[in-house]
Motif scaffolding. Structure first.
Motif, PDB file in Angstrom:
ATOM      1  N   THR A 270       4.911  -0.441  -9.616  1.00 53.13           N
ATOM      2  CA  THR A 270       3.864  -0.770 -10.600  1.00 53.13           C
ATOM      3  C   THR A 270       2.497  -0.218 -10.213  1.00 53.13           C
ATOM      4  O   THR A 270       1.498  -0.551 -10.858  1.00 53.13           O
ATOM      5  N   ARG A 271       2.439   0.628  -9.189  1.00 48.88           N
ATOM      6  CA  ARG A 271       1.151   1.075  -8.673  1.00 48.88           C
ATOM      7  C   ARG A 271       0.327   1.804  -9.735  1.00 48.88           C
ATOM      8  O   ARG A 271      -0.905   1.722  -9.734  1.00 48.88           O
ATOM      9  N   ARG A 272       0.988   2.503 -10.639  1.00 51.45           N
ATOM     10  CA  ARG A 272       0.243   3.276 -11.631  1.00 51.45           C
ATOM     11  C   ARG A 272      -0.383   2.398 -12.707  1.00 51.45           C
ATOM     12  O   ARG A 272      -1.155   2.895 -13.538  1.00 51.45           O
ATOM     13  N   ASP A 273      -0.073   1.114 -12.700  1.00 54.47           N
ATOM     14  CA  ASP A 273      -0.768   0.191 -13.595  1.00 54.47           C
ATOM     15  C   ASP A 273      -2.191  -0.087 -13.113  1.00 54.47           C
ATOM     16  O   ASP A 273      -3.008  -0.617 -13.868  1.00 54.47           O
ATOM     17  N   GLN A 274      -2.468   0.254 -11.861  1.00 55.81           N
ATOM     18  CA  GLN A 274      -3.783   0.042 -11.275  1.00 55.81           C
ATOM     19  C   GLN A 274      -4.664   1.278 -11.476  1.00 55.81           C
ATOM     20  O   GLN A 274      -4.192   2.409 -11.395  1.00 55.81           O
ATOM     21  N   VAL A 275      -5.927   1.044 -11.734  1.00 56.56           N
ATOM     22  CA  VAL A 275      -6.876   2.142 -11.926  1.00 56.56           C
ATOM     23  C   VAL A 275      -7.182   2.764 -10.569  1.00 56.56           C
ATOM     24  O   VAL A 275      -7.596   2.070  -9.629  1.00 56.56           O
ATOM     25  N   ARG A 276      -6.969   4.047 -10.463  1.00 55.95           N
ATOM     26  CA  ARG A 276      -7.167   4.749  -9.192  1.00 55.95           C
ATOM     27  C   ARG A 276      -8.567   5.361  -9.128  1.00 55.95           C
ATOM     28  O   ARG A 276      -8.946   6.189  -9.967  1.00 55.95           O
ATOM     29  N   ARG A 277      -9.341   4.937  -8.122  1.00 53.92           N
ATOM     30  CA  ARG A 277     -10.672   5.487  -7.872  1.00 53.92           C
ATOM     31  C   ARG A 277     -10.802   5.688  -6.359  1.00 53.92           C
ATOM     32  O   ARG A 277     -11.363   4.844  -5.656  1.00 53.92           O
ATOM     33  N   PRO A 278     -10.278   6.797  -5.842  1.00 54.27           N
ATOM     34  CA  PRO A 278     -10.257   6.981  -4.386  1.00 54.27           C
ATOM     35  C   PRO A 278     -11.655   7.002  -3.771  1.00 54.27           C
ATOM     36  O   PRO A 278     -12.605   7.513  -4.369  1.00 54.27           O
ATOM     37  N   LEU A 279     -11.744   6.432  -2.595  1.00 55.59           N
ATOM     38  CA  LEU A 279     -12.984   6.494  -1.838  1.00 55.59           C
ATOM     39  C   LEU A 279     -13.369   7.942  -1.556  1.00 55.59           C
ATOM     40  O   LEU A 279     -12.495   8.794  -1.336  1.00 55.59           O
ATOM     41  N   ARG A 280     -14.642   8.199  -1.532  1.00 57.97           N
ATOM     42  CA  ARG A 280     -15.105   9.508  -1.104  1.00 57.97           C
ATOM     43  C   ARG A 280     -14.845   9.657   0.393  1.00 57.97           C
ATOM     44  O   ARG A 280     -14.864   8.676   1.141  1.00 57.97           O
ATOM     45  N   TRP A 281     -14.600  10.882   0.820  1.00 59.10           N
ATOM     46  CA  TRP A 281     -14.358  11.112   2.240  1.00 59.10           C
ATOM     47  C   TRP A 281     -15.563  10.701   3.072  1.00 59.10           C
ATOM     48  O   TRP A 281     -15.416  10.264   4.223  1.00 59.10           O
ATOM     49  N   ARG A 282     -16.741  10.796   2.505  1.00 57.32           N
ATOM     50  CA  ARG A 282     -17.932  10.331   3.226  1.00 57.32           C
ATOM     51  C   ARG A 282     -17.847   8.829   3.479  1.00 57.32           C
ATOM     52  O   ARG A 282     -18.231   8.354   4.557  1.00 57.32           O
ATOM     53  N   THR A 283     -17.328   8.087   2.499  1.00 59.91           N
ATOM     54  CA  THR A 283     -17.163   6.650   2.686  1.00 59.91           C
ATOM     55  C   THR A 283     -16.105   6.358   3.745  1.00 59.91           C
ATOM     56  O   THR A 283     -16.263   5.439   4.562  1.00 59.91           O
ATOM     57  N   VAL A 284     -15.028   7.132   3.739  1.00 54.74           N
ATOM     58  CA  VAL A 284     -13.996   6.983   4.774  1.00 54.74           C
ATOM     59  C   VAL A 284     -14.612   7.166   6.158  1.00 54.74           C
ATOM     60  O   VAL A 284     -14.341   6.387   7.087  1.00 54.74           O
ATOM     61  N   ALA A 285     -15.475   8.184   6.299  1.00 54.72           N
ATOM     62  CA  ALA A 285     -16.119   8.427   7.588  1.00 54.72           C
ATOM     63  C   ALA A 285     -17.049   7.283   7.973  1.00 54.72           C
ATOM     64  O   ALA A 285     -17.096   6.870   9.143  1.00 54.72           O
ATOM     65  N   ARG A 286     -17.788   6.761   6.993  1.00 49.58           N
ATOM     66  CA  ARG A 286     -18.702   5.650   7.276  1.00 49.58           C
ATOM     67  C   ARG A 286     -17.936   4.398   7.687  1.00 49.58           C
ATOM     68  O   ARG A 286     -18.336   3.690   8.614  1.00 49.58           O
ATOM     69  N   LEU A 287     -16.837   4.101   7.000  1.00 43.89           N
ATOM     70  CA  LEU A 287     -16.026   2.937   7.359  1.00 43.89           C
ATOM     71  C   LEU A 287     -15.450   3.094   8.765  1.00 43.89           C
ATOM     72  O   LEU A 287     -15.414   2.139   9.550  1.00 43.89           O
ATOM     73  N   THR A 288     -15.007   4.297   9.096  1.00 41.17           N
ATOM     74  CA  THR A 288     -14.455   4.546  10.416  1.00 41.17           C
ATOM     75  C   THR A 288     -15.530   4.362  11.483  1.00 41.17           C
ATOM     76  O   THR A 288     -15.287   3.736  12.524  1.00 41.17           O
ATOM     77  N   ALA A 289     -16.709   4.893  11.233  1.00 47.57           N
ATOM     78  CA  ALA A 289     -17.803   4.747  12.182  1.00 47.57           C
ATOM     79  C   ALA A 289     -18.211   3.296  12.365  1.00 47.57           C
ATOM     80  O   ALA A 289     -18.671   2.899  13.443  1.00 47.57           O
ATOM     81  N   ALA A 290     -18.022   2.484  11.322  1.00 46.50           N
ATOM     82  CA  ALA A 290     -18.360   1.065  11.383  1.00 46.50           C
ATOM     83  C   ALA A 290     -17.258   0.234  12.042  1.00 46.50           C
ATOM     84  O   ALA A 290     -17.386  -0.989  12.146  1.00 46.50           O
ATOM     85  N   GLY A 291     -16.157   0.901  12.464  1.00 42.07           N
ATOM     86  CA  GLY A 291     -15.089   0.187  13.157  1.00 42.07           C
ATOM     87  C   GLY A 291     -13.980  -0.309  12.257  1.00 42.07           C
ATOM     88  O   GLY A 291     -13.147  -1.103  12.691  1.00 42.07           O
TER      89      GLY A 291
END
Length: 296
Positions: A270-291
């Motif tokens: 049922t995953r395609r019933d969810q609206v997909r809005r992927p994180l920007r890679w910059r956000t991925v980097a920020r989350l990683t840097a934040a631990g």
């Protein structure tokens, strides 16, 4: 709702009920109404019931069926959308405020951390000390008394800036479990952060999430939905692989393996019933840097 001065900051408070915790709800409301130096607007949402809780001046929303916790909270926030309040606070109906300055201190923390769209108090048991690891909104949860930047949240007691909450689209319709991670991701993707105000305490009974019969299935299903909604394509299999392994290991100790497998299958189907809005890679980097790399 009481306030100490005309200039007091407005805080919308959303409280969900199924009329199943009358004593706890009475304590939640009593301690809420004792809050000082804020202008409180309360909405009581009956999730599949007409609320038996009566509070003068409160807005009441009656939902004909149980829509789940996230959507119930969305309906409450929507009912107070035009109050002009700067913040919205989501309050579990079995949580309580141990001091009359909790909300005002959270507002002060928000002023100190303008880049944080949500402020998370420290949740403890009624003893004002016990904090299970799952209540600390970061991976390094060994010291729950340490404040700092966080990338997830404890959904039942959290204050969110109204404009950021609305821009993020509110809570994901997950029914129960992991909606806090989803909302935190989308708030971070606005280029902002979360702040854990460990010195500000809220009280809550210390219970296990596995007490709910649907825990294993919904937790696994929602992991799949969370990944599909938020993660860049290459990270989806990494995230799901890690969590499938973690869930399998936990199942060896605590059971629920079959229910979890059913949940993963249901989520994938049922995953395609969810609206997909992927994180920007910059956000991925920020989350990683934040631990908090968004694969854990």
């Amino acid at each position: 709702m009481p306030a100490s001065s005309p200039a007091a900051t407005g805080v919308d408070v959303v409280l969900l009920t199924m009329n199943d915790r009358p004593d706890e709800e009475a304590a939640a409301v009593r301690t809420l109404l004792a809050q000082q130096d804020v202008e409180i607007r309360l909405v009581i949402v009956g999730n599949g019931c007409r609320p038996s809780l009566s509070v003068p001046g409160a807005t009441v929303v009656t939902l004909p069926e149980n829509l789940g916790i996230p959507e119930g909270r969305n309906r409450g926030a929507l009912a107070l959308r035009d109050t002009g309040s700067e913040f919205v606070f989501f309050l579990d109906n079995d949580a309580s405020f141990p001091r009359p300055d909790v909300l005002s201190r959270l507002v002060t923390e928000a002023r100190r951390h303008p880049r944080a769209p949500y402020i998370q108090p420290r949740l403890t048991g009624p003893d004002d000390t016990t904090t299970p690891r799952r209540w600390v909104p970061r991976l390094r949860a060994g010291d729950p008394a340490r404040p700092g930047t966080v990338a997830t949240m404890t959904e039942g007691v959290v204050m969110v800036r109204r404009d950021a909450f609305d821009a993020a689209g509110g809570w994901a319709d997950f029914f129960l479990y992991h909606e806090g991670i989803d909302l935190a991701y989308r708030l971070w993707d606005q280029g902002r952060t979360g702040w854990y105000a460990a010195d500000v305490r809220m009280h809550h009974p210390v219970t296990s999430p596995t007490r709910h019969a649907l825990f294993h299935r919904l937790a696994a299903r929602n992991r799949v939905w969370l990944a599909h909604r938020n993660l860049p394509g290459p990270l989806v299999p990494v995230y799901l692989g890690i969590w499938a392994a973690v869930t399998a290991l936990r199942g060896l100790r605590g059971g629920g393996r079959q229910e979890s497998l059913q949940g993963f299958r249901e989520g994938w189907a049922t995953r395609r019933d969810q609206v997909r809005r992927p994180l920007r890679w910059r956000t991925v980097a920020r989350l990683t840097a934040a631990g908090r790399p968004p694969v854990l």
